[in-house]
Structures are given as structure tokens and as C-alpha cells.
Design a protein around this motif. Structure first.
Motif, PDB file in Angstrom:
ATOM      1  N   THR A   4      26.223  19.192 -11.700  1.00 56.40           N
ATOM      2  CA  THR A   4      27.560  19.732 -11.944  1.00 56.40           C
ATOM      3  C   THR A   4      27.815  19.974 -13.428  1.00 56.40           C
ATOM      4  O   THR A   4      28.696  20.733 -13.792  1.00 56.40           O
ATOM      5  CB  THR A   4      28.629  18.772 -11.402  1.00 56.40           C
ATOM      6  N   ASP A  30      36.823  17.521 -15.235  1.00 57.30           N
ATOM      7  CA  ASP A  30      37.763  18.077 -14.266  1.00 57.30           C
ATOM      8  C   ASP A  30      39.209  18.061 -14.754  1.00 57.30           C
ATOM      9  O   ASP A  30      40.105  18.545 -14.064  1.00 57.30           O
ATOM     10  CB  ASP A  30      37.677  17.316 -12.935  1.00 57.30           C
ATOM     11  N   THR A  48      42.873  26.572 -12.794  1.00 53.20           N
ATOM     12  CA  THR A  48      42.414  27.960 -12.787  1.00 53.20           C
ATOM     13  C   THR A  48      42.996  28.675 -14.011  1.00 53.20           C
ATOM     14  O   THR A  48      44.083  28.318 -14.500  1.00 53.20           O
ATOM     15  CB  THR A  48      42.845  28.686 -11.505  1.00 53.20           C
ATOM     16  N   GLU A  64      45.664  26.969 -18.375  1.00 52.32           N
ATOM     17  CA  GLU A  64      45.231  26.658 -17.020  1.00 52.32           C
ATOM     18  C   GLU A  64      46.465  26.358 -16.178  1.00 52.32           C
ATOM     19  O   GLU A  64      47.486  25.891 -16.704  1.00 52.32           O
ATOM     20  CB  GLU A  64      44.302  25.432 -16.990  1.00 52.32           C
ATOM     21  N   LYS A 113      33.582  20.068  -3.249  1.00 53.71           N
ATOM     22  CA  LYS A 113      33.017  20.775  -4.410  1.00 53.71           C
ATOM     23  C   LYS A 113      34.130  21.504  -5.172  1.00 53.71           C
ATOM     24  O   LYS A 113      34.415  22.666  -4.915  1.00 53.71           O
ATOM     25  CB  LYS A 113      31.931  21.738  -3.941  1.00 53.71           C
ATOM     26  N   ARG A 114      34.738  20.779  -6.093  1.00 54.93           N
ATOM     27  CA  ARG A 114      35.807  21.390  -6.895  1.00 54.93           C
ATOM     28  C   ARG A 114      35.300  22.607  -7.649  1.00 54.93           C
ATOM     29  O   ARG A 114      36.021  23.590  -7.833  1.00 54.93           O
ATOM     30  CB  ARG A 114      36.359  20.367  -7.889  1.00 54.93           C
ATOM     31  N   ARG A 115      34.047  22.535  -8.113  1.00 55.78           N
ATOM     32  CA  ARG A 115      33.507  23.639  -8.911  1.00 55.78           C
ATOM     33  C   ARG A 115      33.524  24.946  -8.139  1.00 55.78           C
ATOM     34  O   ARG A 115      33.862  26.002  -8.686  1.00 55.78           O
ATOM     35  CB  ARG A 115      32.093  23.306  -9.374  1.00 55.78           C
ATOM     36  N   ASP A 116      33.176  24.906  -6.846  1.00 53.94           N
ATOM     37  CA  ASP A 116      33.195  26.125  -6.026  1.00 53.94           C
ATOM     38  C   ASP A 116      34.599  26.692  -5.935  1.00 53.94           C
ATOM     39  O   ASP A 116      34.796  27.913  -5.944  1.00 53.94           O
ATOM     40  CB  ASP A 116      32.661  25.827  -4.625  1.00 53.94           C
ATOM     41  N   ARG A 131      37.002  26.237  -8.168  1.00 54.47           N
ATOM     42  CA  ARG A 131      37.334  26.809  -9.480  1.00 54.47           C
ATOM     43  C   ARG A 131      36.730  28.192  -9.637  1.00 54.47           C
ATOM     44  O   ARG A 131      37.366  29.119 -10.128  1.00 54.47           O
ATOM     45  CB  ARG A 131      36.813  25.895 -10.603  1.00 54.47           C
ATOM     46  N   ASP A 132      35.485  28.327  -9.199  1.00 51.69           N
ATOM     47  CA  ASP A 132      34.786  29.605  -9.350  1.00 51.69           C
ATOM     48  C   ASP A 132      35.452  30.711  -8.542  1.00 51.69           C
ATOM     49  O   ASP A 132      35.544  31.852  -8.998  1.00 51.69           O
ATOM     50  CB  ASP A 132      33.321  29.464  -8.930  1.00 51.69           C
ATOM     51  N   GLN A 133      35.924  30.374  -7.323  1.00 45.37           N
ATOM     52  CA  GLN A 133      36.534  31.415  -6.495  1.00 45.37           C
ATOM     53  C   GLN A 133      37.967  31.713  -6.927  1.00 45.37           C
ATOM     54  O   GLN A 133      38.515  32.764  -6.623  1.00 45.37           O
ATOM     55  CB  GLN A 133      36.526  31.013  -5.020  1.00 45.37           C
TER      56      GLN A 133
END
Length: 549
Positions: free
Chosen positions: A209, A451, A483, A490, A541-544, A546-548
Motif C-alpha cells: 500500500t 490515510d 478525495t 481534500e 481497500k481504501r486506496r481503491d 480513493r482512486d475511483q
């Protein structure tokens, strides 16, 4: 530890905070068990029970075959299996041969799998037969000299359609069959590999991560120290039955479940891939007394139409690791199933579980953040919180959690700079987690450093917002991320899945959190989705998200 730590009075009666005394290696610890109780149940898989003697003989036979294949002390061998008995047998066999077990997620395919094989210089590979041809193509031209496959249909005869609906045995060209190798080498004893405490027992790759995955080398001493401490913590004895819920390809499953049970007097129950109904039935069927699983496992039980305290009547302790538990979920589970879920915390770098709520105790909630404590350091572990300059902070102050003890890995594989970044010269390991330790020694995990959300200069921890969302009875799972926002920098964004048939709306959830949080903390956006993205170990999966976003 020079003086008794603050958390010592919270320990189970008679348990010392000192590091547990452990044998030289996992092989020695296993040999002790095999000599003490050879006829006791060891591995259970649906309608099959393997005794300690049978597992010892099978792993001896397999180790002999592997040595014939050229496996030598210090070799790395990849194991990519679900929660089936062959996983435990393979681990024992590889340790007896002196090898290091590289645990691999069965979801890894193609380049993702090849990257870890290449980085680890693995010389062998053990996987499922139905994925054998694909693995062969992926591993072609790599350092892998030999392959072995096995079927999850083996060692049971029930073929429960909920688990085995699409399963079929497959003959894989160019690969040995594990159980055939066991049969053909029955009665053999492997050459003594002289495994030492500082030899690597497990090679486990971090999730990546914060960059490319790094291989954490967990020595025999690391694994045994964690396993022995957790067994003593729970008071595991020969009447106990441990349910393998956490995936064995994850550090929690490999150590806190598999290794810990193998070197204890208890039996270990496998269910292959997790199915909530099968898991619920297993508690009564096998008289399960302890288990460790991600909070998503317990959420899955709560989502079932049936099930109450009667199914869990033989349970002594339930633990949850991998992700923090919202207090509302703990209360909801205990009300229905009659058992309190104890928090537990560990890392790949600490060979799994090292901080836990004492059995039978209830974790306090930090008044300022509303965070449920993850517990207190288990035997042998020291813990502290440090500021940005690395100086230790006083109790109640927020900073980075650091740990030191025999559970902590010595290094990342061939990554000296990364090792130096997390391990100090005097043995303190930086976790990357923001925590508070109160005056009594309870540890509260605030969040991951990376995070933290910065909205208009205000620092916000996703955990606090998520816990507020979980207080709503319609919320099944929640994740909060920052985001990009042209005005605020953010903005707080929440992703939520709902309980079946729940009628609430995004606007209603936003108002719900608005009543419970400071004005700068409540989510400006709430998205209701069918399912939150998760790793196979159950971490959201927070990262996913954030990415979307």
C-alpha cells in the motif's frame, strides 16, 4: 523489559510479560508435540481427522521427497493454497527440509505472482491442481525448478456443494502430486536440516500500500515467539479446537492460526474457502473453542438469516484482526451470538498478533476519539508512541506506534534501505500506525499515517467517521477516504454498503453523522454501493476507493 510495564496488571492470571521460552525451531516444537501426544487429533477437514502421528509421518514423507528434489536449507518455496490440510503438511515438510515458506495469495496471477517469485528467488512452487497449467505458464523461465500440485477435494469425502460446486481433480503435466509423493515416500525420514532460531521460517510480502511489496523475513524465533505468546494468552490446551478462518496465505492465518495450533495441543479445523453458512455449522459440528478472523467474517455471520448463541455454545474466545472493529459491530454481534469479539493487532513484520485484548476483558473506548482499544502488548513485546522527531510521548498523546521484541522481523529481503527505515539500531520497529497508549497500557489505533485526511487545514482520521457511520443500524460496511477538492484540498467522502433491505439514503446517513461529529469531520459526500472492495483477507481497500473518487 527493564521494569514492569503499565499493562502487566491487565494480563490473564499467572501470565508473565516476559518473552516466552521457545524451542530452537518450529521443527523442534513440532517434534515435541509429536512425541507427547501422537494419537491426538491434529488436522480436521470436513469428515476427515488426521492425528498428530499421521501428520508427522506425512510431512516426513513429503520432506524426504522434497530433499530428493533438491530442496536444501535456506531454499525458498512458494505455497499458494487455500485453507486445506495440505497447507499445514507442506509447511511442516518444508521446515523439516530447512526451507523457507513463501506464502502466496491464491488470487495472485500472471505478473503479480511472477513478481514475488522473481523477487524471492523461489526454487519450488506448491499450488492447486486446477490452476496448475496457468501457474506453469507464469513460472516458465523463472528460478522455480520444480512444481507440485494438490486438490482441495482430497482428504475429505463430503464434497459439500457450497464449497466444491465447481471443483474437479486435474492432472498437471510436469508437476508432482502432493499426496502421491506422500504415499510413495511413506515411512521415510528426511535428513536432518539443523534448522536454527535465526533461520527464516516464513517469507511474507507486505500488501504494497505504500509502494512495491516487500518480503518480510520471519525467523523461527519470530514465529515461535508470537505463537507461544498467543497460545499462552488464550490458555490453549488439549481440549481446544481452533477454526482456521483467517486465510493461511496471510500472516495472521499462517502464524496466529496454523503455526500456533501446530505447536500447541489443540486441533485445527479447515473449511477451505470461507462460506458463512458452513462456518456457522462448523462451530457446533467440530465444537470450536477459539478462532481469529477479520471483522468482515463476523459481519458475514450477522448477515445470515439464521444463527444465534446456541451455535457458538462451545466457544471460549473470539478474536478479530486485520482491521479495527467498530464498537457498534461488537455490540451487535454479542447481542445476537452471545460472544464478545476481542480485538487483536499485528503486522507482517511482527509475525502476526502481538497486541490483543485480554481474554474475558472488554476493550475500553477512547473518550476523545471514540476508538475501541486494540488491546495491550502480549508477552515479550514492548510498545511505545513517538512524535515526529522520534521522541517517546507521554500516555494519552497521539503519535506513531513503535514495537520491539522477539516477534519483530530482522529485515526485509534484500532491502537494506527499507529495513533501516522501519527498524532502529536498538530494535524499535516503526509501524506507520497512529496510536495512543493510555496510562493503564491500553493501545488505541487511530489510523494509518497515510490515510489521514486534510480538509481546509483540519486533520481528520477516517476511523472516527467510519465508527460514527457504523452506529447506524442500516450500515453493513463503511469506508471513508479523502478525495481531491479544489476548495478544501481534500473532502471527506464515505462509501457505504447497507444491510439487506435497509431503506436509508445517502442524505440520511450524512445527517446521522452530522449529529455525531464536528462540522469539519462529517462526510460531504456519501456513496451507497453494493459492496466495498476488499482484499482476500477481508481488509477494506481504501486506496481503491480513493482512486475511483
Amino acid at each position: 523489559m527493564a521494569e514492569e510495564p503499565a499493562w502487566a496488571p491487565l494480563y490473564p492470571d499467572g501470565l508473565s510479560v516476559d518473552p516466552p521460552q521457545v524451542p530452537e525451531s518450529l521443527v523442534a516444537a513440532w517434534r515435541d508435540r509429536a512425541a507427547t501426544s501422537p494419537e491426538s487429533p491434529c488436522l480436521v477437514y470436513f469428515d476427515t481427522t488426521l492425528t498428530v502421528r499421521r501428520v508427522d509421518e506425512d510431512s516426513d514423507a513429503l520432506a524426504s521427497h522434497l530433499q530428493d528434489r533438491g530442496v536444501d536449507r535456506g531454499d525458498v518455496v512458494g505455497v499458494q493454497l487455500q485453507n486445506i490440510p495440505q497447507f499445514a503438511i507442506a509447511m511442516l515438510a518444508l521446515w523439516k527440509a530447512g526451507a523457507t515458506v513463501l506464502i502466496l495469495n491464491p488470487m495472485y496471477r500472471g505478473a503479480e505472482l511472477r513478481r514475488l517469485i522473481d523477487d524471492s528467488h523461489a526454487t519450488g512452487f506448491i499450488g492447486l491442481d486446477r490452476e496448475g497449467d496457468e501457474a506453469a505458464a507464469t513460472l516458465a523461465g523463472s528460478t522455480v525448478r520444480w512444481r507440485m500440485t494438490t486438490s482441495d477435494l482430497d482428504l475429505q469425502t463430503e464434497h459439500d456443494p457450497r464449497i466444491f460446486a465447481d471443483a474437479a481433480r486435474v492432472v498437471v503435466e510436469g508437476a508432482d502430486d502432493l499426496l502421491t509423493a506422500v504415499r510413495e515416500n511413506a515411512g521415510r525420514t528426511p535428513a536432518v536440516a539443523e534448522v536454527r532460531a535465526e533461520d527464516a521460517a516464513l517469507l511474507t510480502y507486505t500488501s504494497g500500500t505504500t509502494g512495491p511489496p516487500k518480503g518480510a523475513l520471519n525467523t523461527h524465533r519470530n514465529v515461535l515467539s508470537t505463537a507461544a505468546a498467543f497460545n499462552a494468552w488464550q490458555g490453549v490446551g488439549d481440549e481446544d479446537v481452533v477454526l482456521a478462518v483467517a486465510p493461511l496465505f496471510h500472516i495472521t492465518g499462517a502464524v496466529a492460526t496454523a503455526a500456533a495450533t501446530l505447536v500447541s495441543p489443540a486441533a485445527l479445523v479447515f473449511l477451505n474457502r470461507l462460506h458463512p453458512e458452513v462456518m456457522l455449522e462448523a462451530f457446533q459440528r467440530h465444537r470450536v473453542s477459539v478462532t481469529v478472523g477479520a471483522i468482515t467474517v463476523y459481519n458475514a455471520l450477522l448477515a445470515l438469516d439464521r444463527g444465534d448463541a446456541a451455535e457458538l455454545e462451545t466457544v471460549r474466545w473470539l478474536y478479530s484482526g486485520g482491521a479495527p472493529i467498530p464498537p457498534a459491530t461488537v455490540d451487535r454481534f454479542q447481542k445476537r451470538f452471545g460472544h464478545y469479539i476481542h480485538n487483536i493487532y499485528g503486522m507482517t513484520e511482527t509475525a502476526s498478533a502481538v497486541i490483543a485484548v485480554p481474554p474475558g476483558a472488554r476493550a475500553p473506548v477512547d473518550a476523545a476519539s471514540g476508538t475501541l482499544s486494540i488491546g495491550v502488548p502480549m508477552p515479550g513485546l514492548d510498545a511505545r508512541v513517538v512524535g515526529a522527531d522520534g521522541s517517546p510521548l507521554r500516555s494519552g498523546e497521539e503519535g506513531e506506534l513503535q514495537m520491539r521484541g522477539p516477534q519483530v522481523m530482522p529485515q526485509y529481503l534484500r532491502k537494506p534501505e527499507e529495513t533501516a527505515h522501519v527498524l532502529s539500531a536498538d530494535g524499535w520497529m516503526s509501524s506507520g500506525d497512529v496510536a495512543i497508549i493510555d496510562e493503564d497500557g491500553w493501545v488505541y489505533l487511530v489510523d494509518r499515517l497515510k490515510d489521514q485526511i486534510n480538509a481546509s487545514g483540519f486533520k481528520i482520521w477516517p476511523r472516527e467517521v467510519e465508527d460514527a457511520l457504523y452506529e447506524h443500524s442500516d450500515v453493513y460496511e463503511a469506508a471513508v477516504v479523502g478525495t481531491p477538492d479544489d476548495y478544501r484540498g481534500e473532502t471527506v467522502t464515505a462509501y457505504v454498503s447497507l444491510q439487506p433491505g435497509a431503506p436509508t439514503t445517502a442524505a440520511a446517513l450524512q445527517e446521522f453523522t452530522k449529529e455525531r461529529l464536528a462540522a469539519y469531520k462529517y462526510p460531504r459526500e456519501v456513496h451507497i454501493i453494493d459492496e466495498l472492495p476488499k482484499t482476500q483477507t477481508g481488509k477494506i481497500k481504501r486506496r481503491d476507493l480513493r482512486d475511483q473518487g
